[in-house]
Structure formats: structure tokens, C-alpha cells
Design a protein around this motif. Structure first.
Motif, mmCIF file in Angstrom:
data_model
loop_
_atom_site.group_PDB
_atom_site.id
_atom_site.type_symbol
_atom_site.label_atom_id
_atom_site.label_comp_id
_atom_site.label_asym_id
_atom_site.label_seq_id
_atom_site.Cartn_x
_atom_site.Cartn_y
_atom_site.Cartn_z
ATOM 1 N N SER A 270 -17.662 26.454 23.816
ATOM 2 C CA SER A 270 -16.107 26.150 24.711
ATOM 3 C C SER A 270 -16.297 24.638 25.389
ATOM 4 O O SER A 270 -15.333 23.934 25.240
ATOM 5 C CB SER A 270 -16.091 26.946 25.625
ATOM 6 O OG SER A 270 -16.019 28.497 25.189
ATOM 7 N N ALA A 271 -17.664 24.363 25.537
ATOM 8 C CA ALA A 271 -17.652 22.944 26.498
ATOM 9 C C ALA A 271 -17.266 21.922 25.299
ATOM 10 O O ALA A 271 -16.796 20.814 25.721
ATOM 11 C CB ALA A 271 -19.109 23.025 26.895
ATOM 12 N N PRO A 340 0.858 18.907 29.987
ATOM 13 C CA PRO A 340 1.605 18.902 28.449
ATOM 14 C C PRO A 340 0.925 18.969 27.436
ATOM 15 O O PRO A 340 0.995 19.532 26.441
ATOM 16 C CB PRO A 340 2.297 17.896 28.855
ATOM 17 C CG PRO A 340 2.620 17.378 30.391
ATOM 18 C CD PRO A 340 1.338 17.882 30.940
ATOM 19 N N VAL A 341 -0.315 18.070 27.574
ATOM 20 C CA VAL A 341 -1.197 17.943 26.326
ATOM 21 C C VAL A 341 -2.104 19.106 26.001
ATOM 22 O O VAL A 341 -2.039 19.553 24.737
ATOM 23 C CB VAL A 341 -1.973 16.747 26.193
ATOM 24 C CG1 VAL A 341 -3.237 16.566 25.276
ATOM 25 C CG2 VAL A 341 -1.173 15.258 26.372
ATOM 26 N N LEU A 342 -2.531 19.783 27.131
ATOM 27 C CA LEU A 342 -3.237 20.901 27.050
ATOM 28 C C LEU A 342 -2.620 22.142 26.548
ATOM 29 O O LEU A 342 -3.045 22.885 25.676
ATOM 30 C CB LEU A 342 -3.820 21.499 28.510
ATOM 31 C CG LEU A 342 -4.867 22.402 28.562
ATOM 32 C CD1 LEU A 342 -5.916 22.204 27.773
ATOM 33 C CD2 LEU A 342 -5.435 22.661 30.071
ATOM 34 N N SER A 343 -1.157 22.326 26.653
ATOM 35 C CA SER A 343 -0.477 23.115 26.148
ATOM 36 C C SER A 343 -0.264 23.144 24.751
ATOM 37 O O SER A 343 0.161 24.153 23.949
ATOM 38 C CB SER A 343 0.938 23.255 26.665
ATOM 39 O OG SER A 343 1.860 22.106 26.410
ATOM 40 N N LEU A 344 -0.504 21.911 24.136
ATOM 41 C CA LEU A 344 -0.468 21.733 22.478
ATOM 42 C C LEU A 344 -1.869 22.405 21.917
ATOM 43 O O LEU A 344 -1.682 22.550 20.680
ATOM 44 C CB LEU A 344 -0.470 20.428 22.186
ATOM 45 C CG LEU A 344 0.797 19.878 22.780
ATOM 46 C CD1 LEU A 344 0.477 18.227 22.543
ATOM 47 C CD2 LEU A 344 1.953 19.859 22.156
ATOM 48 N N PHE A 347 -6.328 27.026 22.562
ATOM 49 C CA PHE A 347 -7.817 27.230 23.097
ATOM 50 C C PHE A 347 -8.114 28.594 23.522
ATOM 51 O O PHE A 347 -7.217 29.326 24.032
ATOM 52 C CB PHE A 347 -7.954 26.226 24.175
ATOM 53 C CG PHE A 347 -8.460 25.003 23.616
ATOM 54 C CD1 PHE A 347 -9.020 24.718 22.332
ATOM 55 C CD2 PHE A 347 -8.574 23.858 24.592
ATOM 56 C CE1 PHE A 347 -9.466 23.409 21.760
ATOM 57 C CE2 PHE A 347 -8.998 22.485 24.246
ATOM 58 C CZ PHE A 347 -9.350 22.378 22.997
ATOM 59 N N SER A 348 -9.250 28.967 23.547
ATOM 60 C CA SER A 348 -9.562 30.243 24.486
ATOM 61 C C SER A 348 -9.426 29.799 25.855
ATOM 62 O O SER A 348 -9.242 28.780 26.334
ATOM 63 C CB SER A 348 -10.883 30.738 24.101
ATOM 64 O OG SER A 348 -11.846 29.417 24.884
ATOM 65 N N ASP A 349 -9.270 30.955 26.648
ATOM 66 C CA ASP A 349 -9.098 30.627 28.120
ATOM 67 C C ASP A 349 -10.157 29.977 28.762
ATOM 68 O O ASP A 349 -9.851 28.943 29.644
ATOM 69 C CB ASP A 349 -8.895 31.914 28.956
ATOM 70 C CG ASP A 349 -7.579 32.897 28.515
ATOM 71 O OD1 ASP A 349 -6.759 31.995 27.973
ATOM 72 O OD2 ASP A 349 -7.593 33.966 28.838
#
Length: 449
Positions: A270-271, A340-344, A347-349
């Protein structure tokens, strides 16, 4: 400090800086495009490409170092309008870059699994990375020649072509990625190999365009193939005296970034995915500082070549104020873009929360970086004090940042968030020596004959 009042200075700064920033934004967007598409395809594919891109990042940093040495020396000759010597410097830089390219190509061709394995222990990630590397290694010669030719042009204040090149690269890469990663329009679903083919195609087109531009449009130097077939040994000595410290800094910086990925990649999967997303967005915003540093390189070097030291001092003072303001703006931009970028990304939580936290840390780091990096790499290095930058990075990266981060990650077993803080601390504390050196030290040196 008193700002320069002449509007021509700011117009000159923007004319040089904006195309460089846009070129770097678009160039980095190629990697971001790969990451976004592969992040939706599979997290292991994204992590595998991220590992390989650390090799590309080291290679790119070394090429930039070779190019920066060219720009620092050639821009002073450009101030004297000595184009013959600029062509000689270009020949030496090109040969140096080609030797580097050949060494890297051989290493990654013979030991692909071992090279990717330096950045992660996950076998699935290594497998995906090797697939990508086996194709993307063929971009190395094209990228090598293009980067050095762009540096030659930049030393003579020609920068717009770099923007158009990067725009073509982004469009080509995006279209091919869309088709081949997912298998649209009846094409095979190739995943990381499709992304590699997109990157290779874009680099070839980039290479062809720059050659055509130099052959048909470039007027300042009128470069020909024969210019790269001869070496002036006196100029070669001058070039390496300037460039070797820069190459050391570039290598240290490239390995530092690769070490960050290796350290985080050996903590959790994840990291490494979160760091990939966060670092790519950070690097895109950071291009504003990179463009400012490149512009300062050229303008400071040109002023020194013209022998006007009073103008050099005025430039340095005004640049510093601009860099502080720029840092605050960049930190805010990064913060606004985070969600906004993260929403694209799919990813896992856990990866999503880590990426968000990493970006919030980098918002703070951005402010210090936007001052110290253009001052150290733009003003001071552009003034000819290249050994100073080498010593500063040697102490800060290899004596403080990497040992501290390694200790916190593997002995203290600190969280990835703490490790990311440790990995980026130098971007803050290097602002102090940067301020002292540029305002009270001796850094403006005439390098021309």
C-alpha cells in the motif's frame, strides 16, 4: 531586498520559464497517465511500473545533470555570442550522455529481475516490472539524444520547442495506452506492456521532431552532425570541471528518490502505491520550481558571461522573493488538487488514506523546496559554484536523510507517514544554507575562456 523594477526582466523570466514549466508538466503527465490507467488496471501493475520508473528517474536525473553542465557553461558563451564554442560543448555533452545510456541499457538488459528487485520484494510486482522494462529500455537512446539537444537549445534561450515535443508525447502516449492497456477497439489487452509500447512510440516521435526542428528551423547555432564528431580537449576539461559536481548531485538526487521508493516498497504494498500517486502529483506541481531554476541558470549565466556583476546581484535578490511567493502558491495548489486527483485512482482504503496523508506532508515540504531548490540549483549553480551544491547534497542526503529514514523504517519500525517525513526533511532545512550562501557567500564565477 529590493525587487527589480524593469518590466523587461519579468517578461524575459516568464518567456523562458513558462514553456519549461509546461514542458515539464506535460512530460511528467506521461508518467501520471501511465499511473492513472495502470492504477485502474491493477495495483500490482502500477507498483511494477513505479519500480521501473525509479530506474528511469535516475537515468533522467543523470541526463539532466549532463545537460545542466552544458547549459551553465554554454549560457556564459551565449552571453558572449560565441556559438562555435557552444557547439564544442554540445559535442562533449552528447558523447558523455551516450556512454551513460549504453551502460544502463546493457545492465537492465542482462539483469532485469535483479534491477527491479532493488525496489520491492513482492514477486508479483517484480514480474510486472520486468515486462515493462523489457520494452521501455528501448526508449533510452531516443530520450538521451532528445534531452541533450533540448539542453543545447535552452542554453541559447530557445525553449518553446520543448513544450511542443512534450505535448506530442502526452497525446501519443495517452492514445496508445488507452488502446493497449485495456484492449479497446479490438486490440489486445496488454497491461504494462501496452503502457511501455505507448512510451516507446512517443519517445521515437519526440526524437524525430527535434531532429527535424534542428535541421530546418534552428538559427542560433545551425547544428550539424559533423559538430558532434570532434572534441576540443581544452573545452572538454572546462566542461567536466563544471559538470562532474553537477553529475554527482544528479546521481545523489536520483538515487535518493529511488531509495525512498525502495524503503517504502519494503514496508507495505500500500505504501509504494500511495507514494507513487503522491510523488507524481508532487513532481507535477514541483515543475514550477524546476522551470524557475532552469530560467535562473540561463539568465544568471548569461549575465556573468556579459560581465555585468551588478545585474547578477540584482537578479539573485529578485529571484529569491519570487521563489518564496512561488512556494506558498505551489503548496496551496498541491493541497487543492489532492482530493480531485485521488478520486481518479481505484485504491484500497489503506492506500487512499496513506496517499492523502503523504500529500498533506508534501504541501508543507513544497514551500521550502520552492525556495531552496531554485536558489541552490538555479542561482548558485548557474553562477558556477557547482561544487557547493555537490557538498550540500552529499551531507544532507547521504549523511542525514537516508540514514535517518533507513533507521526509522527498519529499526524503529516507524509508520510509512513518519518515514515520508524523514525522507523529505532536507527540502526544508536546506533553505538555511541556501539563504546564507546566496546572500553572503561567493558563488558568481566566470567560466568562459
Amino acid at each position: 531586498m529590493v525587487l527589480i523594477q524593469d518590466k523587461k526582466f519579468y517578461r524575459m523570466f516568464l518567456v523562458l520559464c513558462l514553456p519549461i514549466v509546461l514542458q515539464n508538466v506535460i512530460s511528467l503527465s506521461v508518467n501520471l497517465t501511465d499511473n492513472l490507467m495502470l492504477g485502474r488496471y491493477a495495483e500490482s501493475a502500477l507498483s511494477g511500473v513505479t519500480a521501473v520508473n525509479q530506474i528511469q528517474f535516475i537515468y533522467q536525473n543523470l541526463l539532466i545533470g549532463i545537460g545542466d553542465g552544458l547549459v551553465i557553461l554554454a549560457s556564459q558563451y551565449w552571453g558572449k555570442r560565441d556559438t562555435e564554442t557552444i557547439r564544442k560543448v554540445a559535442s562533449i555533452a552528447m558523447r558523455t550522455a551516450l556512454v551513460l545510456m549504453l551502460i544502463l541499457f546493457v545492465v537492465v538488459s542482462l539483469f532485469p529481475e535483479q534491477v527491479v528487485g532493488l525496489f520491492t520484494k513482492d514477486q508479483a510486482i517484480i514480474a510486472e516490472g520486468v515486462k515493462y522494462l523489457n520494452i521501455v529500455r528501448f526508449t533510452y537512446p531516443f530520450f538521451c539524444v532528445t534531452t541533450i539537444l533540448l539542453a543545447v537549445l535552452r542554453s541559447t534561450e530557445v525553449v518553446k520547442i520543448a513544450f511542443y515535443l512534450s505535448l506530442s508525447t502526452l497525446c501519443i502516449n495517452f492514445c496508445i495506452n488507452w488502446c493497449l492497456i485495456y484492449g479497446h477497439f479490438g486490440l489486445p489487452r496488454m497491461g504494462v506492456e501496452g503502457a511501455a509500447i505507448g512510451t516507446l512510440t512517443a519517445r521515437i516521435v519526440e526524437f524525430v521532431i527535434i531532429l527535424l526542428y534542428i535541421a530546418k528551423k534552428e538559427k542560433n547555432l545551425r547544428l550539424k552532425l559533423r559538430d558532434f564528431l570532434h572534441i576540443d580537449h581544452e573545452i572538454m576539461g572546462d566542461y567536466y570541471r563544471v559538470s562532474i559536481p553537477i553529475l554527482c548531485v544528479s546521481a545523489m538526487w536520483g538515487f535518493n528518490t529511488a531509495m525512498q521508493t525502495a524503503i517504502l516498497g519494503h514496508l507495505t504494498s500500500s505504501a509504494i502505491a500511495a507514494n507513487s500517486m503522491a510523488s507524481n502529483l508532487y513532481l507535477i506541481v514541483k515543475t514550477i520550481a524546476v522551470g524557475a531554476a532552469s530560467t535562473a541558470n540561463v539568465l544568471i549565466g548569461k549575465a556573468i558571461g556579459q560581465g555585468d556583476m551588478q545585474v547578477v546581484k540584482q537578479y539573485a535578490k529578485t529571484f529569491q522573493i519570487l521563489f518564496v511567493f512561488m512556494g506558498i502558491c505551489c503548496g496551496l495548489i498541491l493541497f487543492v488538487l489532492t482530493e480531485p486527483v485521488l478520486s481518479l485512482y481505484s485504491f484500497s482504503d489503506e492506500s487512499r488514506q496513506l496517499a492523502r496523508t503523504f500529500l498533506h506532508i508534501l504541501c508543507i515540504v513544497m514551500v521550502g523546496m520552492c525556495y531552496q531548490m531554485p536558489v541552490n540549483s538555479g542561482i548558485i549553480k548557474g553562477g558556477g559554484a557547482t561544487k557547493y551544491a555537490m557538498v550540500l547534497d552529499l551531507v544532507s542526503i547521504w549523511c542525514i536523510v537516508i540514514p535517518l529514514s533507513f533507521f526509522m523504517a527498519f529499526y524503529v519500525k516507524a509508520s510509512p507517514v513518519v518515514v515520508v517525513w524523514c525522507l523529505n526533511l532536507d527540502q526544508l532545512f536546506k533553505a538555511v544554507p541556501a539563504f546564507i550562501k546566496v546572500n553572503y557567500g561567493h558563488w558568481a564565477k566566470k567560466l568562459t575562456r
